[in-house]
Design a protein around this motif. Sequence first.
Motif, mmCIF file in Angstrom:
data_model
loop_
_atom_site.group_PDB
_atom_site.id
_atom_site.type_symbol
_atom_site.label_atom_id
_atom_site.label_comp_id
_atom_site.label_asym_id
_atom_site.label_seq_id
_atom_site.Cartn_x
_atom_site.Cartn_y
_atom_site.Cartn_z
ATOM 1 N N MET A 1 0.848 -1.191 0.000
ATOM 2 C CA MET A 1 0.000 0.000 0.000
ATOM 3 C C MET A 1 0.889 1.250 0.000
ATOM 4 N N ALA A 2 0.603 2.160 -0.919
ATOM 5 C CA ALA A 2 1.406 3.372 -1.035
ATOM 6 C C ALA A 2 1.167 4.290 0.164
ATOM 7 N N GLU A 3 2.201 5.076 0.479
ATOM 8 C CA GLU A 3 2.068 6.076 1.528
ATOM 9 C C GLU A 3 0.944 7.046 1.181
ATOM 10 N N GLN A 4 0.204 7.473 2.190
ATOM 11 C CA GLN A 4 -0.919 8.376 1.957
ATOM 12 C C GLN A 4 -0.445 9.712 1.376
ATOM 13 N N SER A 5 -1.189 10.221 0.418
ATOM 14 C CA SER A 5 -0.815 11.469 -0.232
ATOM 15 C C SER A 5 -1.055 12.657 0.690
ATOM 16 N N HIS A 6 -0.354 13.763 0.365
ATOM 17 C CA HIS A 6 -0.582 15.008 1.104
ATOM 18 C C HIS A 6 -2.043 15.442 0.988
ATOM 19 N N TRP A 7 -2.635 15.217 -0.178
ATOM 20 C CA TRP A 7 -4.039 15.627 -0.367
ATOM 21 C C TRP A 7 -4.950 14.917 0.620
ATOM 22 N N MET A 8 -4.830 13.589 0.734
ATOM 23 C CA MET A 8 -5.723 12.854 1.623
ATOM 24 C C MET A 8 -5.429 13.148 3.097
ATOM 25 N N ARG A 9 -4.200 13.550 3.406
ATOM 26 C CA ARG A 9 -3.922 14.002 4.771
ATOM 27 C C ARG A 9 -4.671 15.297 5.060
ATOM 28 N N LYS A 10 -4.725 16.182 4.054
ATOM 29 C CA LYS A 10 -5.498 17.416 4.207
ATOM 30 C C LYS A 10 -6.970 17.096 4.458
ATOM 31 N N VAL A 11 -7.490 16.142 3.700
ATOM 32 C CA VAL A 11 -8.905 15.769 3.822
ATOM 33 C C VAL A 11 -9.189 15.171 5.197
ATOM 34 N N GLU A 12 -8.273 14.348 5.703
ATOM 35 C CA GLU A 12 -8.454 13.772 7.032
ATOM 36 C C GLU A 12 -8.442 14.862 8.104
ATOM 37 N N ALA A 13 -7.563 15.840 7.932
ATOM 38 C CA ALA A 13 -7.462 16.918 8.914
ATOM 39 C C ALA A 13 -8.653 17.865 8.836
ATOM 40 N N ASP A 14 -9.208 18.031 7.635
ATOM 41 C CA ASP A 14 -10.348 18.926 7.422
ATOM 42 C C ASP A 14 -11.331 18.245 6.486
ATOM 43 N N PRO A 15 -12.327 17.537 7.038
ATOM 44 C CA PRO A 15 -13.278 16.794 6.202
ATOM 45 C C PRO A 15 -14.032 17.669 5.193
ATOM 46 N N GLY A 16 -14.042 18.973 5.397
ATOM 47 C CA GLY A 16 -14.718 19.856 4.458
ATOM 48 C C GLY A 16 -13.831 20.336 3.321
ATOM 49 N N HIS A 17 -12.569 19.915 3.316
ATOM 50 C CA HIS A 17 -11.617 20.444 2.332
ATOM 51 C C HIS A 17 -12.029 20.117 0.893
ATOM 52 N N SER A 18 -12.432 18.877 0.655
ATOM 53 C CA SER A 18 -12.790 18.475 -0.712
ATOM 54 C C SER A 18 -13.963 19.290 -1.232
ATOM 55 N N GLN A 19 -14.985 19.454 -0.391
ATOM 56 C CA GLN A 19 -16.153 20.203 -0.839
ATOM 57 C C GLN A 19 -15.816 21.670 -1.077
ATOM 58 N N TRP A 20 -14.953 22.233 -0.242
ATOM 59 C CA TRP A 20 -14.488 23.607 -0.468
ATOM 60 C C TRP A 20 -13.827 23.722 -1.822
ATOM 61 N N TYR A 21 -12.974 22.762 -2.157
ATOM 62 C CA TYR A 21 -12.255 22.772 -3.430
ATOM 63 C C TYR A 21 -13.229 22.661 -4.604
ATOM 64 N N ILE A 22 -14.188 21.766 -4.479
ATOM 65 C CA ILE A 22 -15.197 21.581 -5.537
ATOM 66 C C ILE A 22 -15.984 22.867 -5.759
ATOM 67 N N GLU A 23 -16.465 23.453 -4.679
ATOM 68 C CA GLU A 23 -17.293 24.656 -4.791
ATOM 69 C C GLU A 23 -16.487 25.848 -5.294
ATOM 70 N N ALA A 128 2.602 11.870 -1.881
ATOM 71 C CA ALA A 128 3.608 11.579 -0.853
ATOM 72 C C ALA A 128 4.963 11.482 -1.551
ATOM 73 N N PRO A 129 6.010 12.150 -1.024
ATOM 74 C CA PRO A 129 7.312 12.120 -1.704
ATOM 75 C C PRO A 129 7.818 10.716 -2.018
ATOM 76 N N SER A 130 7.528 9.762 -1.156
ATOM 77 C CA SER A 130 8.028 8.400 -1.379
ATOM 78 C C SER A 130 7.362 7.726 -2.573
ATOM 79 N N THR A 131 6.278 8.296 -3.088
ATOM 80 C CA THR A 131 5.553 7.669 -4.198
ATOM 81 C C THR A 131 5.801 8.349 -5.544
#
Length: 204
Positions: A1-23, A128-131
């Motif tokens: 399993m690949a290391e989690q991306s920076h994007w999904m870490r942002k989403v975990e930290a702020d569950p509203g991040h994806s919807q903010w980006y979409i809107e 993630a830099p390792s990926t």
Amino acid sequence: MAEQSHWMRKVEADPGHSQWYIERFRAMAREGADLVGEARLVDAMVSRGARILDAGCGPGRVGGYLAAQGHQVVGVDVDPALIEAAEQDHPGPRWLVGDLAELDLPARGVPEPFDVIVSAGNVMTFLAPSTRVAVLSRLRAHLADDGRAVIGFGAGRDYPFADFFADVATAGLTPDLLLSTWDLRPFTDDSDFLVAILRRETAS
């Protein structure tokens, strides 16, 4: 399993991040902003009906435009919320949830190879830099022998351009053309943005 991306870490930290980006992009579209500059460059590179992979497609603005121009588009993103928005706002392409570091589209019933792979919107800096090398290698594996990958991202995002070029070489890709903007301005040593058009490295 690949290391989690920076994007999904942002989403975990702020569950509203994806919807903010979409809107954010939906609002820009309503205001008439030009959101398809990247897609116009890609469209100019291929003939009608080309097979195009939108790698890190987000809510679908690039792939949606390319599909409307008559291309066969597949879009992949790690964030299910962004894929759902792409399906709603840009029906036509095949939108898939997936990790670019583990990309294997034939296993999911998607024929390959692709004439062009586009990765816009600073996608490379959200990995993630390792990926990074793994992602570039998977993109290369999905390219036609004469296909090209188009990758754009900005400076100052913890992925120096020199490191990117080293990763490109490790992944078996080589630059065809380097630009500093999506509207075809040349890349220089002091450019703060890079658009790299890459091809598969061939054995000499």
